[in-house]
Each structure stands twice: as C-alpha cells, then as structure tokens.
Design an enzyme around this catalytic site. Structure first.
Site, short mmCIF file in Angstrom:
data_model
loop_
_atom_site.label_atom_id
_atom_site.label_comp_id
_atom_site.label_asym_id
_atom_site.label_seq_id
_atom_site.Cartn_x
_atom_site.Cartn_y
_atom_site.Cartn_z
N ARG A 122 29.02 49.89 32.37
CA ARG A 122 28.40 50.56 31.24
C ARG A 122 27.32 49.74 30.55
NH1 ARG A 122 32.94 52.53 32.31
NH2 ARG A 122 33.42 50.37 32.68
N THR A 123 27.64 48.50 30.23
CA THR A 123 26.72 47.73 29.39
C THR A 123 25.40 47.51 30.12
OG1 THR A 123 28.67 46.66 28.49
CG2 THR A 123 26.55 45.67 27.94
N LYS A 151 23.73 27.58 43.39
CA LYS A 151 23.35 26.29 43.98
C LYS A 151 23.52 25.16 42.99
CE LYS A 151 19.47 28.66 46.16
NZ LYS A 151 18.02 28.72 46.01
N ARG A 172 25.19 38.72 29.84
CA ARG A 172 26.66 38.67 29.78
C ARG A 172 27.10 37.43 30.53
NH1 ARG A 172 30.73 43.53 31.10
NH2 ARG A 172 30.04 44.05 29.00
N HIS A 200 31.35 41.07 21.61
CA HIS A 200 30.60 42.08 22.38
C HIS A 200 29.87 42.94 21.35
CE1 HIS A 200 29.36 44.75 25.43
NE2 HIS A 200 30.50 44.97 26.05
#
Ligand code: CP
Length: 377
Positions: A122-123, A151, A172, A200
């Site tokens: 969703r986000t 890496k 995120r 959030h």
C-alpha cells in the site's frame, strides 16, 4: 634426551601456532565489529540516531524544484503538526478528491524517489500513484537486495546518491530512526514511510483522515487498538497523531506485545486516558468508536517460537460486533493475516479497504505540503 628436545621444539611451535590463529581470529572479529559499528547498513548497526524523522530541509534541491524547495517544510515531523495544520492537510485531501484535475500538474517537472528497504504494497504503490496523479515522475526500488546496499553501500551514501537525482525521497527502512538519519545527511526532503517498529506518519495521516470521515470529528473518541502494540509502528504514530483530540484508548495485547512504556509515558505526559487489557472482549468492542486491528509482525521477532505462541491470539469475528455502536468503524493498516475473519468484510462497519484508498489522497496532500506546493488555483 635428544627426543625430549625435539618434542619441546614441536610443543613450542604448536603453542606459537595456536597463539597466531587466536590473534588472527581476534583480528577478524575486531574488523567485523568496527565495520558493523561505523560503516554498515545492516540490521543492528548503531549509525542511525533515534528519532521519528519525516521531513528534511529541501533547500538546494535540483533546478526543476526551485520554486517548491524555497517553501518546503524544514526538519518537520508531520506528527508535530498543529490541529490547524492537520485540518489543512485533511482539507487538501478532500479538495484533491473533489477536484483531481486541479492537482494533475502540481508536481510537473519534479522527480521523486521511493526507496523501500522493507516490503510494502500500500504505502509504496499509493505514494507512487500519488506522484503520478500530481504529474511528477518516480524512480526507486522495492527490493534493496537489487541495489548496491547489498554490496555494502551505507545508507548515507545511498541517500547522497539519490539526492543527486530527485526532489523528494520517500523511504521505508527496517531501522528505527532511519528516516531521521537520512534527513540529517541530505538537503532533499525525506518522507518516512515507516522505520522499524518506530513510526509510520503517513499512515497516521490517512488514519486521521479516515477517522474524521467516518466519525465526522476527531475529538473525544474511544479508540481500541488490538494486537501487536509492541512492534506496531502504526499504533505508535496514531497515539501521537490523536494526542490533540482527547481520545480514550484501550490497548488490547498479550503480555509479550504490550504497548511499550515510551508510548504509555507519552500518554501520561499528554493527559491521554488509556486502559490495558489482555482479553479482547465484546464489552470492550461495545464501548468503542474506532476498532484499530493490527497484525502480529513476524518480521520483528527474534524468537520465532514466541511469534508462534502469539500470532493468532486475537481474531475479530463478525458475531463479536452484534452489539457494537452504530458509528463503530473497523480500521486496519493492512496487510491482514488472520486477525480479522473474512466474514467481517461484508459488515458495513468494516472500513479497512476504504481506509487504504484514502491513503492515496492523504499522500497527495502530504507531498504537496512537504514540497511547499501551493494548492491554490
Ligand atoms: N499499511 C502499510 O504500511 O502497508 P504496506 O506495508 O503494504 O505498505
């Protein structure tokens, strides 16, 4: 005698050999520890300070965004907004729904990045759709294993690189404080799309929008939060977001997943009423205006046996809603696993699908706010 001397020599050599091997192992461990502490972006590093970072200064962003960057919000956490500012964001989201064309060019010429170091449906997709609807362009990744962080590139370097390309970063990350840290290493605005178990904030904006839309107000509501209150960043942010509005909270969680002291201390400091429960009863549901269900977050557990013990501890079934208030609405940030039975979906009080849709408009409003884009004609 000669044999004893030969044995002694071998003993001496083997002792030196053991010492050398031990020194080598210590050297490797020390090197690994130094790398982990100072250079790595792996889970558990200490390079990222505490914080709920949402937005950083936009001064000095690329040429296309000069107008936006001059007015962009500086080092501001959306959860710190005043009631008036939250009202404005909600009003903007409503205006976007009512007049989509008015907003279709607001980000023309701007480029935004979605950097998702953790999974999302969703986000990420709603932010990307929001950018597209505003006429901007998006780059980014949804799987950090395909990027140079696999890496060994540090978060700092990744952020500095992406800052070369875009006007806004939506990020995120599994580490708490990652967005705040990113906002400290770049002048490009950062939107926190979830940092570990911490916060959030954009979810909270869409939650506030959904609560206002369904209840007609934000003040004096009883909000029951159920499930994983320890690791659930959405409930942590929602407590902050609701703190202006005199809520009464019920926190329903097993002992292992109780609301942390940090959030309860926040409630105490701000005079927010709360009660804690381990049983999820109809009696609690019947006193509730907003029932905020959450998923038990397997990815946050270090002990998977503990997860197995608590994963299905509360399941909301339709028959538990029979005496609930008329205005009750069931919210869930999603994804759902088992905590809401499918027979609830057809109940008119189930609001979680519309809630996710509201995220699109709330995030369009957030992007305009963060980039300082005028919402007048
Ligand atoms: N609510 C929420 O953050 O959902 P995603 O993890 O799918 O983005």
């Amino acid at each position: 005698m000669a044999r004893r001397t030969k044995d002694n020599v071998w003993d001496k050599f083997s002792r030196i050999g053991v010492i050398l091997v031990l020194l080598y192992v210590m050297f490797i461990i020390l090197g690994f520890a130094v790398r982990l502490l100072f250079f790595s972006d792996e889970r558990g590093t200490s390079i990222i300070p505490e914080g709920n970072g949402v937005v950083a200064s936009a001064e000095g962003t690329s040429a296309q965004s000069t107008a936006a960057s001059e007015t962009a919000t500086t080092n501001e956490n959306i959860l710190d907004l005043s009631v008036e500012e939250l009202d404005e964001l909600i009003a903007t989201a409503n205006d976007i729904i009512a007049n989509p064309k008015k907003y279709s060019e607001k980000c023309r010429g701007l480029k935004l990045a979605t950097l998702f170091f953790e999974p999302s449906t969703r986000t990420r997709l709603s932010f990307e759709t929001a950018v597209n609807r505003l006429g901007g362009r998006v780059i980014g990744f949804s799987d950090a294993s395909t990027t140079s962080s696999s890496k060994g590139e540090t978060l700092k370097d990744t952020i500095l690189m992406v800052s070369n390309y875009v006007d806004l970063i939506i990020m995120r990350h599994h580490l708490e404080g990652a967005a705040r840290y990113a906002s400290e290493v770049t002048d490009v605005p950062i939107i926190n799309a979830g940092d570990g178990a911490n916060q959030h904030p954009s979810q909270t904006m869409l939650d506030l929008y959904s609560i206002r839309k369904t209840q007609g107000k934000l003040d004096n509501l009883t909000i029951t939060m159920v499930g994983d209150l320890k690791y659930g960043r959405t409930v942590h942010s929602l407590i902050v977001g609701m703190s202006h509005f005199h809520p009464t909270f019920h926190f329903v969680a097993p002992n292992e997943l109780r609301m942390p002291d940090e959030q309860k201390n926040f409630c105490d400091k701000h005079g927010l009423k709360y009660e804690e429960h381990t049983d999820f009863t109809e009696d609690i549901i019947n006193q509730t205006d907003i029932l905020y269900m959450t998923r038990v977050q397997r990815e946050r557990f270090t002990d998977l046996e503990e997860y197995e013990r608590v994963k299905n501890v509360y399941i909301l079934r339709n028959d538990m809603l029979r005496n609930s208030r008329e205005n009750l609405r069931i919210l869930h940030p999603l994804p759902r696993v088992n905590e809401i039975a499918y027979d609830v979906d057809d109940n008119p009080k189930a609001y979680y699908i519309q809630q996710a849709r509201n995220g699109l408009f709330a995030r369009q409003a957030i992007i305009c706010e963060v980039l300082g884009i005028s919402i007048d004609e």
